[in-house]
Design a protein around this motif. Sequence first.
Motif, PDB file in Angstrom:
ATOM      1  N   UNK A   1      10.944  -2.894   2.065  1.00  0.00           N
ATOM      2  CA  UNK A   1      11.507  -1.851   2.271  1.00  0.00           C
ATOM      3  C   UNK A   1      10.649  -0.680   2.810  1.00  0.00           C
ATOM      4  N   UNK A   2       9.905  -0.942   2.808  1.00  0.00           N
ATOM      5  CA  UNK A   2       8.978   0.359   2.988  1.00  0.00           C
ATOM      6  C   UNK A   2       8.525   0.000   4.973  1.00  0.00           C
TER       7      UNK A   2
ATOM      8  N   UNK B   1       0.756  -1.151   0.181  1.00  0.00           N
ATOM      9  CA  UNK B   1      -0.330   0.180  -0.276  1.00  0.00           C
ATOM     10  C   UNK B   1       0.836   1.340   0.121  1.00  0.00           C
ATOM     11  N   UNK B   2       1.936   1.381   0.376  1.00  0.00           N
ATOM     12  CA  UNK B   2       3.078   2.714   0.368  1.00  0.00           C
ATOM     13  C   UNK B   2       3.558   2.627  -1.554  1.00  0.00           C
ATOM     14  N   UNK B   3       4.147   2.361  -1.417  1.00  0.00           N
ATOM     15  CA  UNK B   3       5.074   2.060  -2.999  1.00  0.00           C
ATOM     16  C   UNK B   3       3.884   1.892  -3.753  1.00  0.00           C
ATOM     17  N   UNK B   4       2.629   1.095  -3.720  1.00  0.00           N
ATOM     18  CA  UNK B   4       1.335   0.832  -4.670  1.00  0.00           C
ATOM     19  C   UNK B   4       2.432  -0.030  -5.607  1.00  0.00           C
ATOM     20  N   UNK B   5       3.655  -1.153  -5.099  1.00  0.00           N
ATOM     21  CA  UNK B   5       2.921  -2.085  -6.601  1.00  0.00           C
ATOM     22  C   UNK B   5       2.963  -3.430  -6.007  1.00  0.00           C
TER      23      UNK B   5
ATOM     24  N   UNK C   1       7.920  -9.304  -0.333  1.00  0.00           N
ATOM     25  CA  UNK C   1       8.105  -9.467   0.738  1.00  0.00           C
ATOM     26  C   UNK C   1       6.935  -8.615   1.943  1.00  0.00           C
ATOM     27  N   UNK C   2       5.430  -8.828   1.519  1.00  0.00           N
ATOM     28  CA  UNK C   2       4.801  -8.134   1.950  1.00  0.00           C
ATOM     29  C   UNK C   2       3.840  -8.806   3.821  1.00  0.00           C
ATOM     30  N   UNK C   3       3.947  -8.318   3.934  1.00  0.00           N
ATOM     31  CA  UNK C   3       3.749  -7.975   5.659  1.00  0.00           C
ATOM     32  C   UNK C   3       2.033  -7.044   6.424  1.00  0.00           C
TER      33      UNK C   3
END
Length: 66
Positions: free
Chosen positions: A47-48, A22-26, A30-32
């Motif tokens: 990274x975000x 949701x932060x860099x919109x890609x 590695x999302x959690x």
Amino acid sequence: MKPTQTEEPPNIPQRAGIAFCAWHEEYSNSVRLVRDSSGTRFFACYSCREAYDLPLVADQPCTPAS
């Protein structure tokens, strides 16, 4: 009598899930689930999470509902 052999499970590669950050919109693998400063839950990549200091929901203590 024949000795029994324990058969090991086949080597199954671990699959990585891909979801939307949701932060860099890609999409990222590695999302959690994280919680922002307002308490809203979103998915964020590594990274975000590092850049915006986002705490993982899984690492937060469970509090009973009031």
